[in-house]
Motif scaffolding. Structure first.
Motif, PDB file in Angstrom:
ATOM      1  N   ARG A 259       0.853  -1.189   0.000  1.00 37.76           N
ATOM      2  CA  ARG A 259       0.000   0.000   0.000  1.00 37.76           C
ATOM      3  C   ARG A 259       0.885   1.234   0.000  1.00 37.76           C
ATOM      4  O   ARG A 259       1.998   1.215   0.525  1.00 37.76           O
ATOM      5  CB  ARG A 259      -0.871   0.005   1.250  1.00 37.76           C
ATOM      6  CG  ARG A 259      -1.606  -1.297   1.539  1.00 37.76           C
ATOM      7  CD  ARG A 259      -2.920  -1.365   0.832  1.00 37.76           C
ATOM      8  NE  ARG A 259      -3.905  -0.585   1.532  1.00 37.76           N
ATOM      9  CZ  ARG A 259      -4.603  -1.030   2.579  1.00 37.76           C
ATOM     10  NH1 ARG A 259      -4.404  -2.247   3.053  1.00 37.76           N
ATOM     11  NH2 ARG A 259      -5.496  -0.260   3.166  1.00 37.76           N
ATOM     12  N   LYS A 260       0.368   2.333  -0.543  1.00 37.62           N
ATOM     13  CA  LYS A 260       1.131   3.578  -0.568  1.00 37.62           C
ATOM     14  C   LYS A 260       0.422   4.730   0.117  1.00 37.62           C
ATOM     15  O   LYS A 260       1.063   5.622   0.667  1.00 37.62           O
ATOM     16  CB  LYS A 260       1.452   3.970  -2.013  1.00 37.62           C
ATOM     17  CG  LYS A 260       2.495   3.082  -2.677  1.00 37.62           C
ATOM     18  CD  LYS A 260       2.953   3.677  -3.993  1.00 37.62           C
ATOM     19  CE  LYS A 260       4.149   2.895  -4.545  1.00 37.62           C
ATOM     20  NZ  LYS A 260       4.648   3.476  -5.811  1.00 37.62           N
TER      21      LYS A 260
ATOM     22  N   SER B  82      -2.871   4.534   2.084  1.00 39.38           N
ATOM     23  CA  SER B  82      -4.035   4.230   2.917  1.00 39.38           C
ATOM     24  C   SER B  82      -3.625   3.443   4.159  1.00 39.38           C
ATOM     25  O   SER B  82      -2.585   2.789   4.201  1.00 39.38           O
ATOM     26  CB  SER B  82      -5.067   3.429   2.112  1.00 39.38           C
ATOM     27  OG  SER B  82      -4.488   2.261   1.563  1.00 39.38           O
TER      28      SER B  82
ATOM     29  N   LYS C 106       3.322  -2.515  -7.661  1.00 43.97           N
ATOM     30  CA  LYS C 106       3.142  -1.281  -6.892  1.00 43.97           C
ATOM     31  C   LYS C 106       4.340  -0.923  -6.029  1.00 43.97           C
ATOM     32  O   LYS C 106       4.621   0.245  -5.796  1.00 43.97           O
ATOM     33  CB  LYS C 106       1.893  -1.398  -6.000  1.00 43.97           C
ATOM     34  CG  LYS C 106       1.464  -0.051  -5.452  1.00 43.97           C
ATOM     35  CD  LYS C 106       0.348  -0.109  -4.404  1.00 43.97           C
ATOM     36  CE  LYS C 106      -0.762  -1.032  -4.778  1.00 43.97           C
ATOM     37  NZ  LYS C 106      -1.049  -2.006  -3.759  1.00 43.97           N
TER      38      LYS C 106
ATOM     39  N   GLY D 203       4.611  -1.146  -2.804  1.00 41.53           N
ATOM     40  CA  GLY D 203       4.124  -0.367  -1.670  1.00 41.53           C
ATOM     41  C   GLY D 203       4.564  -0.933  -0.332  1.00 41.53           C
ATOM     42  O   GLY D 203       5.348  -1.873  -0.256  1.00 41.53           O
TER      43      GLY D 203
ATOM     44  N   TYR E  10      -8.374  -5.126  -7.369  1.00 45.45           N
ATOM     45  CA  TYR E  10      -8.394  -3.751  -7.879  1.00 45.45           C
ATOM     46  C   TYR E  10      -9.650  -3.478  -8.697  1.00 45.45           C
ATOM     47  O   TYR E  10     -10.234  -2.404  -8.623  1.00 45.45           O
ATOM     48  CB  TYR E  10      -7.174  -3.504  -8.773  1.00 45.45           C
ATOM     49  CG  TYR E  10      -5.899  -3.283  -8.021  1.00 45.45           C
ATOM     50  CD1 TYR E  10      -5.575  -2.032  -7.513  1.00 45.45           C
ATOM     51  CD2 TYR E  10      -5.000  -4.335  -7.815  1.00 45.45           C
ATOM     52  CE1 TYR E  10      -4.387  -1.829  -6.816  1.00 45.45           C
ATOM     53  CE2 TYR E  10      -3.821  -4.135  -7.133  1.00 45.45           C
ATOM     54  CZ  TYR E  10      -3.514  -2.886  -6.633  1.00 45.45           C
ATOM     55  OH  TYR E  10      -2.348  -2.693  -5.944  1.00 45.45           O
TER      56      TYR E  10
ATOM     57  N   SER F  72      -9.464  -0.512  -0.806  1.00 42.92           N
ATOM     58  CA  SER F  72      -8.450   0.516  -0.985  1.00 42.92           C
ATOM     59  C   SER F  72      -7.148  -0.074  -1.516  1.00 42.92           C
ATOM     60  O   SER F  72      -6.590  -1.008  -0.933  1.00 42.92           O
ATOM     61  CB  SER F  72      -8.197   1.203   0.365  1.00 42.92           C
ATOM     62  OG  SER F  72      -7.175   2.157   0.265  1.00 42.92           O
ATOM     63  N   GLU F  73      -6.673   0.435  -2.643  1.00 48.31           N
ATOM     64  CA  GLU F  73      -5.426   0.000  -3.283  1.00 48.31           C
ATOM     65  C   GLU F  73      -5.384  -1.510  -3.534  1.00 48.31           C
ATOM     66  O   GLU F  73      -4.356  -2.150  -3.400  1.00 48.31           O
ATOM     67  CB  GLU F  73      -4.222   0.428  -2.451  1.00 48.31           C
ATOM     68  CG  GLU F  73      -4.090   1.940  -2.268  1.00 48.31           C
ATOM     69  CD  GLU F  73      -2.792   2.318  -1.597  1.00 48.31           C
ATOM     70  OE1 GLU F  73      -1.742   2.260  -2.249  1.00 48.31           O
ATOM     71  OE2 GLU F  73      -2.828   2.660  -0.395  1.00 48.31           O
TER      72      GLU F  73
END
Length: 344
Positions: free
Chosen positions: A86-87, A89, A118, A120, A199, A225-226
């Protein structure tokens, strides 16, 4: 492997889906590392262009599970979030897991160091910020923490060694492969219940059929989310519920539960993720994150038939947080994984 590559690599129009038996051969060659790096990379790209069929995904899951260590702990719910992290959230799954464990529902979390596309923040990054580093997380220690708290964390590349050996190829490709989906179905805890993040809602039907084939008792695919399996708290979330061989689209709207809350802007780092997790479990911090944990816990308790409704799950989760039991389990879990005595 070459004859299989010829079938999936004929281009968008000429390629065909492999049969289940053929896909098993490909999965065995890739996860068993008898295929060459060039062949593995070519297969991943060809499948990315063609798009994996349900039978191909099921074959890769079957072989991956054969190579994985899987526990015999009490069965509960598997939370399958994105391995590429994740980035932007809050990773509410961590705090949610201890609310579920406090309610008597065992939880399995799993992941690895960040992956493409990603790159993340992952669970491993957040746990490292807590002082829990992956190199020290032996399976035995993770199982002991699960026995004492109800929360199992499996570092995928420790529990399924072929994933570690394939990491260099995946990093060099820099894009999603069939493993990005298959690894999330490793099912390290033999869980009858599953939440699975995606996604795009275009994959709901395909993944729904795969989940039915894999035999889960109940599952919820979440367009979170993400790409996570976490419900939004500031807007409705599309989900796909699989139960009794049937699938149905469900929109979960936090506003209908009086929880719709704007999210604050946060510059997320692993340390900040860990700090907010601790705040929520202490009943402190921004209410948006508290509500996010309560809603995600309530929906999972309902999925696992521990409560009769999401509303009952919300009351249950709130009462548990106020009791301090999730925080106590969280502190005990950290102490076990850090191999430290728990201070009282």
């Amino acid at each position: 492997m070459i004859h299989l590559l010829k079938e999936v690599g004929r281009g968008k129009r000429g390629a065909r889906d492999l049969t289940y038996e053929e896909a098993l051969q490909a999965a065995e060659a890739i996860l068993g590392l008898t295929a060459t790096p060039a062949q593995i990379g070519a297969f991943f790209i060809a499948e990315r262009i063609k798009m994996e069929s349900v039978e191909e995904l099921e074959a890769f899951v079957s072989v991956l599970r054969k190579h994985a260590a899987r526990s015999d702990l009490p069965q509960g719910i598997d939370c399958a979030g994105p391995y590429d992290g994740r980035k932007s959230s809050f990773i509410s799954t961590i705090a949610t897991s201890f609310v579920l464990a406090a309610a008597g529902l065992p939880v399995t979390l799993h992941g690895s160091a960040s992956l493409p596309p990603k790159w993340g923040m992952t669970l491993a990054d957040v746990f490292a910020a807590m002082g829990i580093s992956d190199p020290s997380l032996s399976r035995e220690l993770c199982l002991e923490a699960a026995r004492q708290t109800g929360v199992l964390y499996a570092h995928a590349e420790t529990w399924c060694p072929p994933l570690a050996k394939l990491r260099p190829i995946r990093e060099e490709l820099g894009m999603r492969t069939v493993l990005n989906t298959a690894e999330k179905f490793a099912d390290y805890g033999h869980s009858p219940f599953l939440t699975f993040g995606v996604y795009h809602n275009t994959v709901f039907d395909r993944l729904g059929r795969l989940i039915m084939n894999l035999g889960y008792e109940r599952a919820l695919i979440i367009q979170g989310s993400e790409g996570s399996d976490e419900l939004y708290i500031h807007r409705p979330t599309r989900t796909y519920r699989i139960e009794h061989g049937e699938a149905s689209l469900q929109i979960i709207d936090p506003e209908s539960f009086g929880l719709d809350t704007p999210l604050p802007e946060v510059d997320w780092t692993p340390a900040e993720q860990a700090a907010v997790t601790g705040q929520v479990l202490q009943g402190k911090g921004n209410m948006a994150f508290m509500y996010q944990v309560l809603l995600n816990a309530a929906v999972r308790l309902h999925l696992a038939d521990r409560v009769q409704s999401v509303e009952e799950g919300l009351y249950t989760g709130k009462a548990l947080l106020e009791s301090g039991k999730p925080r106590e389990l969280y502190e005990k879990w950290q102490a076990v994984l850090k191999n430290q005595p728990l201070t009282v």
